[in-house]
Design an enzyme around this catalytic site. Structure first.
Site, PDB file in Angstrom:
ATOM      1  CG  HIS A   1      58.352  -6.209  36.574  1.00 54.35           C
ATOM      2  ND1 HIS A   1      59.052  -5.034  36.804  1.00 54.35           N
ATOM      3  CD2 HIS A   1      57.306  -5.875  35.768  1.00 54.35           C
ATOM      4  CE1 HIS A   1      58.446  -4.038  36.172  1.00 54.35           C
ATOM      5  NE2 HIS A   1      57.386  -4.528  35.525  1.00 54.35           N
ATOM      6  CG  PHE A   2      60.056 -11.819  32.565  1.00 51.93           C
ATOM      7  CD1 PHE A   2      61.294 -11.378  33.007  1.00 51.93           C
ATOM      8  CD2 PHE A   2      59.929 -12.225  31.242  1.00 51.93           C
ATOM      9  CE1 PHE A   2      62.390 -11.325  32.152  1.00 51.93           C
ATOM     10  CE2 PHE A   2      61.016 -12.176  30.372  1.00 51.93           C
ATOM     11  CZ  PHE A   2      62.249 -11.727  30.827  1.00 51.93           C
ATOM     12  CG  HIS A   3      54.094  -7.868  32.945  1.00 46.99           C
ATOM     13  ND1 HIS A   3      53.191  -7.140  33.694  1.00 46.99           N
ATOM     14  CD2 HIS A   3      55.128  -7.020  32.699  1.00 46.99           C
ATOM     15  CE1 HIS A   3      53.658  -5.915  33.885  1.00 46.99           C
ATOM     16  NE2 HIS A   3      54.829  -5.821  33.286  1.00 46.99           N
TER      17      HIS A   3
ATOM     18  CD  GLN B   1      61.432  -0.969  33.748  1.00 46.99           C
ATOM     19  OE1 GLN B   1      62.229  -0.650  32.863  1.00 46.99           O
ATOM     20  NE2 GLN B   1      61.782  -1.643  34.826  1.00 46.99           N
TER      21      GLN B   1
ATOM     22  CG  ASP C   1      50.003  -6.417  37.831  1.00 44.09           C
ATOM     23  OD1 ASP C   1      49.287  -5.490  38.248  1.00 44.09           O
ATOM     24  OD2 ASP C   1      50.975  -6.236  37.072  1.00 44.09           O
TER      25      ASP C   1
HETATM   26  P1  AMP Z   1      55.717  -2.369  34.209  1.00 45.88           P
HETATM   27  O1  AMP Z   1      54.844  -1.261  33.702  1.00 45.88           O
HETATM   28  O2  AMP Z   1      56.117  -3.365  33.204  1.00 45.88           O
HETATM   29  O3  AMP Z   1      56.852  -1.775  34.995  1.00 45.88           O
HETATM   30  O4  AMP Z   1      54.802  -3.201  35.211  1.00 45.88           O
HETATM   31  C1  AMP Z   1      54.587  -2.864  36.538  1.00 45.88           C
HETATM   32  C2  AMP Z   1      53.411  -3.670  36.987  1.00 45.88           C
HETATM   33  O5  AMP Z   1      53.365  -3.636  38.380  1.00 45.88           O
HETATM   34  C3  AMP Z   1      52.056  -3.177  36.473  1.00 45.88           C
HETATM   35  O6  AMP Z   1      51.409  -4.218  35.767  1.00 45.88           O
HETATM   36  C4  AMP Z   1      51.314  -2.786  37.738  1.00 45.88           C
HETATM   37  O7  AMP Z   1      49.954  -3.089  37.660  1.00 45.88           O
HETATM   38  C5  AMP Z   1      52.019  -3.619  38.783  1.00 45.88           C
HETATM   39  N1  AMP Z   1      52.005  -3.120  40.136  1.00 45.88           N
HETATM   40  C6  AMP Z   1      52.209  -1.853  40.555  1.00 45.88           C
HETATM   41  N2  AMP Z   1      52.173  -1.790  41.902  1.00 45.88           N
HETATM   42  C7  AMP Z   1      51.993  -3.061  42.334  1.00 45.88           C
HETATM   43  C8  AMP Z   1      51.865  -3.660  43.624  1.00 45.88           C
HETATM   44  N3  AMP Z   1      51.956  -2.944  44.730  1.00 45.88           N
HETATM   45  N4  AMP Z   1      51.659  -4.994  43.692  1.00 45.88           N
HETATM   46  C9  AMP Z   1      51.559  -5.736  42.565  1.00 45.88           C
HETATM   47  N5  AMP Z   1      51.662  -5.230  41.330  1.00 45.88           N
HETATM   48  C10 AMP Z   1      51.866  -3.907  41.211  1.00 45.88           C
END
Ligand code: AMP
Length: 144
Positions: free
Chosen positions: A107-109, A101, A37
């Site tokens: 995606h899973f964190h 989201q 991330d």
């Molecule tokens: P969510 O809010 O659960 O949809 O998580 C999206 C995640 O993607 C967040 O933790 C962001 O920091 C991450 N994110 C956004 N753009 C990118 C990117 N280009 N590469 C890697 N992570 C990203």
């Protein structure tokens, strides 16, 4: 974005999957990609996404492909644990804007936690140093 709607093939993770924008890759197989991330909530914050599906969230993931995907999530989480030795690991996933989201490709964190370190804000942190992320990814890859 609502919980319901159409998959937008211009979302940032779709672009990563097509190789149109870079990512710091941790793991890849025929059906899964894991990468760092770029706005990490903690040291080692990793994302695991399915390949070859237009699933905006977990509810839209084809049921038959869930078990492989979840195996990949666990595989990466185990490698994160071995590589970074956190005190705990948060594994989380959001469905719909109201749930938090921000990127609409499933995606899973995987978020390592240490008892003495505060968690950063979700999707609202500082962009990480790419060299630092590459080094962390290499540590995780070594444990896969
Ligand atoms: P969510 O809010 O659960 O949809 O998580 C999206 C995640 O993607 C967040 O933790 C962001 O920091 C991450 N994110 C956004 N753009 C990118 C990117 N280009 N590469 C890697 N992570 C990203």
């Amino acid at each position: 974005m609502s919980l319901h709607g159409n998959y937008d093939s211009e979302n940032i993770f779709a672009k990563i999957l097509r190789g149109e924008i870079p990512c710091v890759k941790v793991y890849e197989d025929a059906a899964t990609l894991a990468f760092m991330d770029v706005f990490p909530q903690s040291h080692g914050h990793t994302l695991v996404i399915p390949k070859g599906v237009e699933a905006r969230n977990f509810l839209e993931m084809p049921t038959k492909q869930i078990s492989h995907y979840m195996e990949s999530v666990q595989k990466v989480a185990l490698a994160v644990e071995r590589a970074l030795g956190p005190d705990g690991i948060v594994i989380t996933q959001f469905n719909g804007e109201a749930a938090g989201q921000t990127v609409f490709h499933l995606h899973f964190h995987i978020i390592p936690r240490w008892t003495d370190k505060q968690l950063g804000d979700h999707a609202n942190g500082q962009m990480a140093d790419m060299e630092e992320l590459q080094a962390i990814a290499a540590e995780i890859q070594a444990e896969l």
